[in-house]
Design a protein around this motif. Structure first.
Motif, short mmCIF file in Angstrom:
data_model
loop_
_atom_site.label_atom_id
_atom_site.label_comp_id
_atom_site.label_asym_id
_atom_site.label_seq_id
_atom_site.Cartn_x
_atom_site.Cartn_y
_atom_site.Cartn_z
N PHE A 13 -26.64 17.70 -7.03
CA PHE A 13 -26.79 17.01 -8.30
C PHE A 13 -28.06 16.20 -8.24
CE2 PHE A 13 -26.36 13.07 -10.71
CZ PHE A 13 -26.12 13.57 -11.98
N LEU A 14 -28.95 16.39 -9.19
CA LEU A 14 -30.18 15.61 -9.30
C LEU A 14 -30.12 14.87 -10.62
CD1 LEU A 14 -32.73 18.38 -8.27
CD2 LEU A 14 -31.83 16.56 -6.84
N GLY A 15 -30.24 13.58 -10.59
CA GLY A 15 -30.21 12.82 -11.83
C GLY A 15 -29.72 11.41 -11.59
N SER A 16 -29.23 10.81 -12.64
CA SER A 16 -28.74 9.44 -12.53
C SER A 16 -27.34 9.37 -13.10
CB SER A 16 -29.67 8.48 -13.28
OG SER A 16 -29.71 8.84 -14.65
N ASN A 17 -26.64 8.34 -12.67
CA ASN A 17 -25.29 8.11 -13.15
C ASN A 17 -25.23 6.64 -13.55
OD1 ASN A 17 -22.63 7.88 -13.67
ND2 ASN A 17 -21.92 8.54 -11.67
N ASN A 18 -25.13 6.36 -14.82
CA ASN A 18 -25.15 4.98 -15.31
C ASN A 18 -23.78 4.33 -15.36
OD1 ASN A 18 -27.92 5.14 -15.64
ND2 ASN A 18 -27.73 6.02 -17.66
N THR A 19 -22.76 5.01 -14.86
CA THR A 19 -21.42 4.44 -14.85
C THR A 19 -20.97 4.24 -13.42
OG1 THR A 19 -20.39 6.62 -14.86
CG2 THR A 19 -20.83 5.63 -17.01
N GLY A 20 -20.03 3.34 -13.23
CA GLY A 20 -19.46 3.12 -11.91
C GLY A 20 -18.59 4.30 -11.51
N ILE A 21 -18.53 4.57 -10.23
CA ILE A 21 -17.70 5.64 -9.69
C ILE A 21 -16.49 4.98 -9.03
CG2 ILE A 21 -17.62 7.55 -8.06
CD1 ILE A 21 -19.58 7.97 -10.38
N SER A 22 -15.29 5.32 -9.49
CA SER A 22 -14.09 4.74 -8.91
C SER A 22 -13.90 5.24 -7.47
CB SER A 22 -12.87 5.08 -9.76
OG SER A 22 -12.68 6.46 -9.81
N GLU A 23 -13.10 4.50 -6.73
CA GLU A 23 -12.85 4.85 -5.34
C GLU A 23 -12.27 6.26 -5.25
OE1 GLU A 23 -11.53 1.77 -2.35
OE2 GLU A 23 -9.69 2.92 -2.63
N HIS A 24 -12.84 7.09 -4.37
CA HIS A 24 -12.40 8.47 -4.23
C HIS A 24 -12.85 9.01 -2.87
CE1 HIS A 24 -16.60 8.91 -5.42
NE2 HIS A 24 -16.56 10.15 -4.96
N GLN A 25 -12.43 10.22 -2.59
CA GLN A 25 -12.90 10.95 -1.40
C GLN A 25 -12.90 12.43 -1.71
OE1 GLN A 25 -10.27 10.03 1.82
NE2 GLN A 25 -8.61 11.27 1.03
N HIS A 26 -13.64 13.20 -0.92
CA HIS A 26 -13.71 14.64 -1.09
C HIS A 26 -14.06 15.28 0.24
CE1 HIS A 26 -17.88 13.39 -1.50
NE2 HIS A 26 -17.55 12.73 -2.60
N PRO A 27 -13.75 16.58 0.40
CA PRO A 27 -13.94 17.24 1.69
C PRO A 27 -15.36 17.76 1.92
CG PRO A 27 -12.88 18.74 0.20
CD PRO A 27 -13.03 17.43 -0.54
N MET A 28 -16.36 16.99 1.53
CA MET A 28 -17.75 17.41 1.74
C MET A 28 -18.59 16.21 2.14
SD MET A 28 -19.11 17.80 -2.19
CE MET A 28 -17.65 18.55 -2.84
N ILE A 29 -19.71 16.47 2.79
CA ILE A 29 -20.63 15.38 3.07
C ILE A 29 -21.37 15.04 1.78
CG2 ILE A 29 -20.93 15.96 5.49
CD1 ILE A 29 -23.68 17.12 4.75
N GLN A 30 -21.82 13.81 1.70
CA GLN A 30 -22.57 13.37 0.52
C GLN A 30 -23.76 12.54 0.98
OE1 GLN A 30 -20.14 11.38 -2.37
NE2 GLN A 30 -21.85 10.82 -3.64
N LEU A 31 -24.91 12.87 0.45
CA LEU A 31 -26.13 12.13 0.73
C LEU A 31 -26.62 11.56 -0.59
CD1 LEU A 31 -28.49 11.25 2.56
CD2 LEU A 31 -29.55 13.46 2.06
N ILE A 32 -26.77 10.25 -0.65
CA ILE A 32 -27.24 9.57 -1.86
C ILE A 32 -28.62 9.00 -1.55
CG2 ILE A 32 -26.82 7.74 -3.52
CD1 ILE A 32 -23.84 7.91 -2.72
N LEU A 33 -29.60 9.35 -2.35
CA LEU A 33 -30.96 8.83 -2.22
C LEU A 33 -31.35 8.20 -3.54
CD1 LEU A 33 -32.57 12.01 -0.64
CD2 LEU A 33 -31.90 9.94 0.57
N CYS A 34 -31.72 6.96 -3.51
CA CYS A 34 -32.13 6.26 -4.72
C CYS A 34 -33.65 6.13 -4.70
CB CYS A 34 -31.46 4.89 -4.74
SG CYS A 34 -31.53 4.09 -6.31
N ILE A 35 -34.29 6.63 -5.73
CA ILE A 35 -35.75 6.67 -5.76
C ILE A 35 -36.34 5.36 -6.29
CG2 ILE A 35 -37.74 7.83 -6.79
CD1 ILE A 35 -36.01 10.38 -6.77
N ASN A 36 -35.83 4.86 -7.41
CA ASN A 36 -36.44 3.70 -8.06
C ASN A 36 -35.80 2.36 -7.71
OD1 ASN A 36 -38.30 5.32 -9.43
ND2 ASN A 36 -36.79 5.78 -11.00
#
Length: 66
Positions: A13-36
């Motif tokens: 996923f490339l883009g932005s998310n302007n809403t909060g993400i509720s507590e969760h989990q999933h069976p994959m790794i996740q890498l979050i990079l914030c540019i600005n």
């Protein structure tokens, strides 16, 4: 502009998310990079920590907001 690119057993996923993400989990790794800016991540002590990047292990409960 947001983009979602999906391969077999992989997604990007490339883009932005302007809403909060509720507590969760999933069976994959996740890498979050914030540019600005920074984003907030809730640590294991339930404190909000400002982050620029974050690597999340599979099945780890997590929550983020901008």
């Amino acid at each position: 502009m947001n983009h979602l690119i999906i391969w077999k057993e992989t997604s990007l996923f490339l883009g932005s998310n302007n809403t909060g993400i509720s507590e969760h989990q999933h069976p994959m790794i996740q890498l979050i990079l914030c540019i600005n800016d920074l984003f907030l991540w809730k640590d294991t002590n339930r404190n909000w920590i400002k982050k620029k990047t974050l690597f999340i292990s599979p099945n780890q409960t997590h929550q983020c907001k901008d």
